[in-house]
Design a protein around this motif. Structure first.
Motif, PDB file in Angstrom:
ATOM      1  N   THR A  63       0.830  -1.201   0.000  1.00 50.42           N
ATOM      2  CA  THR A  63       0.000   0.000   0.000  1.00 50.42           C
ATOM      3  C   THR A  63       0.866   1.253   0.000  1.00 50.42           C
ATOM      4  OG1 THR A  63      -0.121   0.222   2.396  1.00 50.42           O
ATOM      5  CG2 THR A  63      -1.726  -1.248   1.351  1.00 50.42           C
ATOM      6  N   MET A  89       0.112  -6.484   1.794  1.00 47.69           N
ATOM      7  CA  MET A  89      -1.201  -7.117   1.847  1.00 47.69           C
ATOM      8  C   MET A  89      -1.346  -8.087   0.679  1.00 47.69           C
ATOM      9  SD  MET A  89      -3.921  -4.138   2.887  1.00 47.69           S
ATOM     10  CE  MET A  89      -5.170  -5.435   3.025  1.00 47.69           C
ATOM     11  N   LEU A 114      -4.627  -9.676  -2.074  1.00 44.09           N
ATOM     12  CA  LEU A 114      -6.014  -9.499  -2.509  1.00 44.09           C
ATOM     13  C   LEU A 114      -6.953 -10.273  -1.600  1.00 44.09           C
ATOM     14  CD1 LEU A 114      -8.101  -8.500  -4.612  1.00 44.09           C
ATOM     15  CD2 LEU A 114      -7.620 -10.584  -5.926  1.00 44.09           C
ATOM     16  N   ILE A 159      -8.190  -8.927   1.855  1.00 45.78           N
ATOM     17  CA  ILE A 159      -9.248  -7.923   1.952  1.00 45.78           C
ATOM     18  C   ILE A 159     -10.545  -8.629   2.322  1.00 45.78           C
ATOM     19  CG2 ILE A 159     -10.582  -6.221   0.671  1.00 45.78           C
ATOM     20  CD1 ILE A 159      -8.126  -5.776  -1.099  1.00 45.78           C
ATOM     21  N   LYS A 160     -11.152  -8.226   3.423  1.00 41.99           N
ATOM     22  CA  LYS A 160     -12.363  -8.874   3.905  1.00 41.99           C
ATOM     23  C   LYS A 160     -13.567  -7.953   3.681  1.00 41.99           C
ATOM     24  CE  LYS A 160      -9.824 -12.270   5.272  1.00 41.99           C
ATOM     25  NZ  LYS A 160      -9.775 -13.499   4.443  1.00 41.99           N
ATOM     26  N   SER A 161     -14.403  -8.336   2.752  1.00 37.89           N
ATOM     27  CA  SER A 161     -15.629  -7.589   2.485  1.00 37.89           C
ATOM     28  C   SER A 161     -16.545  -8.480   1.652  1.00 37.89           C
ATOM     29  CB  SER A 161     -15.332  -6.295   1.719  1.00 37.89           C
ATOM     30  OG  SER A 161     -14.699  -6.588   0.486  1.00 37.89           O
ATOM     31  N   THR A 216     -15.540  -6.952  -3.601  1.00 39.31           N
ATOM     32  CA  THR A 216     -14.307  -6.200  -3.832  1.00 39.31           C
ATOM     33  C   THR A 216     -14.271  -5.741  -5.284  1.00 39.31           C
ATOM     34  OG1 THR A 216     -13.080  -7.501  -2.197  1.00 39.31           O
ATOM     35  CG2 THR A 216     -11.783  -6.261  -3.802  1.00 39.31           C
ATOM     36  N   ALA A 264     -15.223  -3.204  -0.804  1.00 39.70           N
ATOM     37  CA  ALA A 264     -13.870  -2.649  -0.710  1.00 39.70           C
ATOM     38  C   ALA A 264     -13.366  -2.392  -2.122  1.00 39.70           C
ATOM     39  CB  ALA A 264     -12.944  -3.620   0.016  1.00 39.70           C
ATOM     40  N   ALA A 320      -9.869  -2.130  -4.290  1.00 38.01           N
ATOM     41  CA  ALA A 320      -8.417  -2.334  -4.382  1.00 38.01           C
ATOM     42  C   ALA A 320      -7.940  -1.698  -5.685  1.00 38.01           C
ATOM     43  CB  ALA A 320      -8.085  -3.822  -4.357  1.00 38.01           C
ATOM     44  N   TRP A 372      -9.775   3.581   0.210  1.00 41.03           N
ATOM     45  CA  TRP A 372      -9.486   2.467  -0.674  1.00 41.03           C
ATOM     46  C   TRP A 372      -8.179   1.786  -0.278  1.00 41.03           C
ATOM     47  CZ3 TRP A 372     -10.443   4.441  -6.390  1.00 41.03           C
ATOM     48  CH2 TRP A 372     -11.742   4.976  -6.470  1.00 41.03           C
ATOM     49  N   TYR A 373      -7.978   0.597  -0.806  1.00 43.88           N
ATOM     50  CA  TYR A 373      -6.683  -0.070  -0.725  1.00 43.88           C
ATOM     51  C   TYR A 373      -5.898   0.327  -1.975  1.00 43.88           C
ATOM     52  CZ  TYR A 373      -8.812  -2.990   2.896  1.00 43.88           C
ATOM     53  OH  TYR A 373      -9.432  -3.448   4.035  1.00 43.88           O
ATOM     54  N   LYS A 401     -13.794 -13.963  -3.281  1.00 49.81           N
ATOM     55  CA  LYS A 401     -12.957 -13.498  -4.391  1.00 49.81           C
ATOM     56  C   LYS A 401     -13.262 -14.263  -5.683  1.00 49.81           C
ATOM     57  CE  LYS A 401     -11.088 -10.462  -1.759  1.00 49.81           C
ATOM     58  NZ  LYS A 401     -12.003 -10.643  -0.628  1.00 49.81           N
TER      59      LYS A 401
END
Length: 329
Positions: free
Chosen positions: A202, A208, A210, A213-215, A218, A253, A255, A277-278, A308
């Motif tokens: 980042t 990090m 992909l 990312i917890k959502s 994405t 989220a 990315a 954002w990421y 994902k």
């Protein structure tokens, strides 16, 4: 199905379904045209009255749009401006309608339809090898379904067609190899499959992945600094109240990933990226070097679910925004 896309498709169907004059005519440029120089309007299909469901009507037209075009009852003009007797510009209009139809029917049915189109093209080419219909039609299919700038591009739908091109004996060996490569790339990260994972760093220097990312959803957004089309997407996402609410609620989220090596330029430009954002870069450079994504042009946007799994692949912004606007939360 997006109501906007469905409306567009149905409008297109109403235009060509009402044109029932399939009689051939002689070219106004060449009144003395011989039988082998016959030209015609695009021969439209008719939807049976018993087919009333909108989705079924789309599917019927996808299956039958090309039937009359490949009619073998005559020898049609094929030159720089005509394909099977139809003006190239008019035929491109039908290809755009066809691509819209396939975008609005189940993906497996769309794949079956375009695979069937290839078979019709090859059968036509075998009847008249001088027509070059295979090359001409394949170029048009590629233009609408695979060219990065086509708003109707869809690698998953294009895949069955290009796979057949890659093994077709009527295609030169060199082109078969090129089509084979395209088929391999189109098969990456198909809708319904798990997206390839990758690590990124980042702006703040945090490592990090992909999958880290917890959502529930994405948005995977490949962008470049100074890219106006990228900025348009950034502005569109940032200014959308619903997306803002989804971000705040942790439901979605974003990315925003840079995949090239000019990191100084990326950092200079990164001030415009929303802090929610990421925002990161591929520090291993595997997206380019290992080709785990088919990023043929920037921007490139994917929508993934909580696992994902790919929902939308290399999608145009309008389709993404339409999908998000219709998301019930």
């Amino acid at each position: 199905m997006s109501k906007k896309l469905l409306f567009t498709a149905l409008i297109g169907i109403s235009v060509f379904a009402g044109c029932c004059n399939n009689r051939k005519r002689t070219s106004p440029i060449a009144p003395a045209a011989t039988e082998k120089e016959s030209v015609r309007e695009f021969p439209s299909a008719q939807i049976p009255g018993m087919v009333t469901d909108p989705t079924e009507r789309l599917g019927y037209m996808a299956d039958h749009l090309w039937d009359g075009f490949f009619d073998a009852s005559d020898v049609w003009l094929n030159d720089s401006t005509h394909i099977n007797g139809v003006e190239k510009d008019k035929l491109e209009e039908q290809m755009a309608i066809y691509a819209t139809l396939l975008a609005n029917i189940p993906i497996e049915k769309a794949k079956s339809s375009i695979s069937g189109l290839f078979d019709k093209v090859v059968e036509n080419e075998k009847r008249d090898t001088a027509s070059d219909v295979l090359s001409k039609m394949s170029a048009m299919v590629t233009k609408y379904f695979y060219e990065p700038n086509s708003p109707l591009r869809n690698e998953d739908i294009y895949l069955p067609y290009v796979q057949k091109l890659a093994t077709c004996e009527m295609v030169s060996e060199g082109m078969r190899q090129a089509y084979g490569y395209d088929a391999k790339m189109c098969a990456l990260n198909s809708v319904g499959t798990l997206a390839a994972d990758f690590a990124f760093t980042t702006l703040e220097g945090k490592k990090m992945s992909l999958y880290g990312i917890k959502s529930a959803y994405t948005i995977l957004f490949f962008s470049n600094p100074g890219c106006q089309a990228c900025k348009d997407i950034i502005d569109g996402l940032y200014s959308n109240p619903k997306i803002t609410d989804l971000l705040k609620g942790g439901i979605i989220a974003i990315a925003n990933i840079y995949i090239d090596r000019e990191l100084d330029e990326w950092r200079k430009y990164a001030g415009i990226y929303p802090k929610e954002w990421y925002n990161g870069y591929d520090h291993n450079y595997i997206i380019r070097t290992d080709q785990i994504y088919n990023v043929r042009a920037i921007p490139s946007v994917y929508l993934l679910d909580k696992d994902k799994r790919v929902i939308l692949k290399d999608v145009n912004p309008e389709t993404l925004f339409s999908w998000l606007d219709n998301l019930e939360i």
